[in-house]
Design a protein around this motif. Structure first.
Motif, PDB file in Angstrom:
ATOM      1  N   TRP A 251       0.833  -1.215   0.000  1.00  0.00           N
ATOM      2  CA  TRP A 251       0.000   0.000   0.000  1.00  0.00           C
ATOM      3  C   TRP A 251       0.861   1.257   0.000  1.00  0.00           C
ATOM      4  O   TRP A 251       0.530   2.245  -0.634  1.00  0.00           O
ATOM      5  CB  TRP A 251      -0.996  -0.009   1.165  1.00  0.00           C
ATOM      6  CG  TRP A 251      -0.395   0.027   2.540  1.00  0.00           C
ATOM      7  CD1 TRP A 251       0.020  -1.038   3.281  1.00  0.00           C
ATOM      8  CD2 TRP A 251      -0.165   1.184   3.350  1.00  0.00           C
ATOM      9  NE1 TRP A 251       0.498  -0.627   4.493  1.00  0.00           N
ATOM     10  CE2 TRP A 251       0.391   0.741   4.565  1.00  0.00           C
ATOM     11  CE3 TRP A 251      -0.373   2.552   3.172  1.00  0.00           C
ATOM     12  CZ2 TRP A 251       0.760   1.601   5.594  1.00  0.00           C
ATOM     13  CZ3 TRP A 251      -0.016   3.418   4.200  1.00  0.00           C
ATOM     14  CH2 TRP A 251       0.540   2.944   5.393  1.00  0.00           C
TER      15      TRP A 251
ATOM     16  N   THR B 225       2.106   1.725  -3.579  1.00  0.00           N
ATOM     17  CA  THR B 225       1.034   2.261  -4.436  1.00  0.00           C
ATOM     18  C   THR B 225       0.900   3.767  -4.245  1.00  0.00           C
ATOM     19  O   THR B 225       0.834   4.529  -5.215  1.00  0.00           O
ATOM     20  CB  THR B 225      -0.316   1.574  -4.093  1.00  0.00           C
ATOM     21  OG1 THR B 225      -0.170   0.169  -4.303  1.00  0.00           O
ATOM     22  CG2 THR B 225      -1.439   2.080  -4.991  1.00  0.00           C
TER      23      THR B 225
ATOM     24  N   GLN C 201      -9.591   1.749  -3.523  1.00  0.00           N
ATOM     25  CA  GLN C 201      -9.010   2.090  -4.817  1.00  0.00           C
ATOM     26  C   GLN C 201     -10.082   2.234  -5.893  1.00  0.00           C
ATOM     27  O   GLN C 201     -11.033   1.447  -5.934  1.00  0.00           O
ATOM     28  CB  GLN C 201      -8.015   0.991  -5.212  1.00  0.00           C
ATOM     29  CG  GLN C 201      -7.080   1.380  -6.336  1.00  0.00           C
ATOM     30  CD  GLN C 201      -5.927   0.379  -6.485  1.00  0.00           C
ATOM     31  OE1 GLN C 201      -6.166  -0.793  -6.777  1.00  0.00           O
ATOM     32  NE2 GLN C 201      -4.703   0.834  -6.283  1.00  0.00           N
TER      33      GLN C 201
ATOM     34  N   SER D 259      -6.050   6.017  -5.201  1.00  0.00           N
ATOM     35  CA  SER D 259      -5.992   5.116  -4.041  1.00  0.00           C
ATOM     36  C   SER D 259      -5.840   5.909  -2.756  1.00  0.00           C
ATOM     37  O   SER D 259      -5.184   6.946  -2.737  1.00  0.00           O
ATOM     38  CB  SER D 259      -4.773   4.184  -4.147  1.00  0.00           C
ATOM     39  OG  SER D 259      -4.668   3.614  -5.428  1.00  0.00           O
TER      40      SER D 259
ATOM     41  N   LEU E  42      -6.543  -0.646   1.503  1.00  0.00           N
ATOM     42  CA  LEU E  42      -6.619   0.457   0.552  1.00  0.00           C
ATOM     43  C   LEU E  42      -8.020   0.506  -0.033  1.00  0.00           C
ATOM     44  O   LEU E  42      -8.652  -0.533  -0.237  1.00  0.00           O
ATOM     45  CB  LEU E  42      -5.658   0.228  -0.611  1.00  0.00           C
ATOM     46  CG  LEU E  42      -4.177   0.524  -0.445  1.00  0.00           C
ATOM     47  CD1 LEU E  42      -3.477   0.307  -1.780  1.00  0.00           C
ATOM     48  CD2 LEU E  42      -3.922   1.933   0.038  1.00  0.00           C
TER      49      LEU E  42
END
Length: 356
Positions: free
Chosen positions: A106, A109, A209, A125, A207
């Motif tokens: 995470w 990302t 997203q 995200s 997360l």
């Protein structure tokens, strides 16, 4: 007598049980074919005082033999569990590693989403908090809730706005399928809150997203697994791509969850036509290279990444997830054994190149 290069592969083991034994067996054999001495070891096998390692190699009968080996010239890290003993060893200065430690998925990302060289390929995200799902559903027809450190498509929940209701589907930690249809966004929030609590992994945030419409096939999810590795010259090179197609009604494409693998180019050509497929392919390769370079700048030397890339219904590629210790089974599943063998040999080729 000429020195024989010694490559250690750091992995989890309990007795003679290893994580990913089939792949590691092939990795040791590939290294031996390249003329190196290669063995597996775990954190409990390191004798610092005498600078020797209890190493394991596969036997012809399918088991493992162990003996004391010389200290490795270079170590490939395939350890996938963040246990304290491993973390201490990983951050010690005892070995030259071919690949640097990586962050939680995470965090990676969110980091890539802030880098303008790759951000246009990253779905929006944010870390899960109450109210986030409802807010995202106002802007996107599909939203995913996924564990920041999960693997194998487990604990991922897909929420889709369908007319005046919301359809939820996901696989839990044991890969069992869960589905629900709810009337309100508030109801979705409550359902998701319970899901996150029940599916919480040891050390991970969830997360939320932006969902990408990967439904290029009716009622199925398909995504592309791209393997990019350093080659024997130490340069980044895309080893191969395969498409994973989820089973009907599943929210993910993972092979563990009943998905199947199909060859990349024929799949794209069948969906988008040959000309468009070529354009998409070149963008996927560009995305893979830029991501690898960006991550290596941030984390230090790396040797391979498995990228999960979604190609949406308009043919636009999106980076869904990055794995620094990827599998390569997708190539075996599609019957591309040349790519599979190359994917296995490359980590050792790169490790040996480092010693030159």
């Amino acid at each position: 007598m000429a020195h024989q290069d010694v490559v250690g592969i750091l992995t989890w083991r309990k007795g003679e049980r290893f994580s990913e034994p089939d792949y590691l067996r092939r990795l040791v054999v590939a290294g031996q074919k390249l003329g190196a001495k290669v063995y597996l070891f775990s954190h409990q096998d390191v004798n610092v005082a005498e600078r020797k390692i209890r190493g394991f190699t596969p036997t012809k009968a399918g088991g493992w033999s162990s003996k004391w080996y010389a200290w490795p010239d270079v170590v490939i890290d395939r350890y996938r569990r963040r246990v304290p003993q491993y973390m201490r060893l990983r951050h010690s200065k005892l070995f030259t590693f071919a690949n640097s430690p990586f962050s939680k998925k995470w965090r990676v990302t969110l980091m890539l989403a802030k880098d303008e060289r790759v951000s246009h390929w990253i779905p929006e995200s944010s870390v899960y908090a109450p109210g986030k799902v409802k807010a995202m559903l106002k802007r996107f027809p599909i939203v995913y809730i996924k564990p920041g450190n999960g693997t194998g498509g487990r604990s991922i929940l897909k929420v889709m706005a369908a007319g005046r209701q919301y359809v939820l589907s996901g696989r839990d930690r044991l890969s069992a399928l869960h589905q629900a249809t709810l009337k309100t966004a508030e109801g979705v929030e409550k359902w998701v809150k319970r899901w996150v609590k029940e599916q919480q992994l040891r050390d991970g945030n969830f997360l939320v997203q932006q969902g990408v419409d990967l439904g290029v096939l009716p009622n199925r999810v398909a995504d592309v697994r791209v393997l990019i590795q350093k080659d024997e010259q130490g340069d980044w090179s895309v080893t191969g791509c395969g498409v994973r197609v989820g089973e009907k009604g599943s929210s993910t494409s993972n092979l563990h969850g009943g998905g199947k693998a199909v060859p990349f180019q024929p799949f794209l050509a069948a969906v988008f036509g040959k000309e468009r497929a070529r354009t998409i392919t070149s963008e996927v390769v560009q995305l893979a290279h830029q991501t690898a370079v960006t991550l290596e700048e941030r984390f230090g030397r790396m040797m391979e990444f498995g990228l999960d890339i979604g190609v949406d219904v308009d043919g636009r590629p999106w980076l869904i997830e990055v794995n620094p210790k990827p599998g390569r089974e997708v190539f075996r599943e599609i019957g591309d054994m040349d790519t599979y063998e190359r994917a296995i040999a490359r980590p050792v080729q790169f490790a040996l190149q480092l010693l030159r």
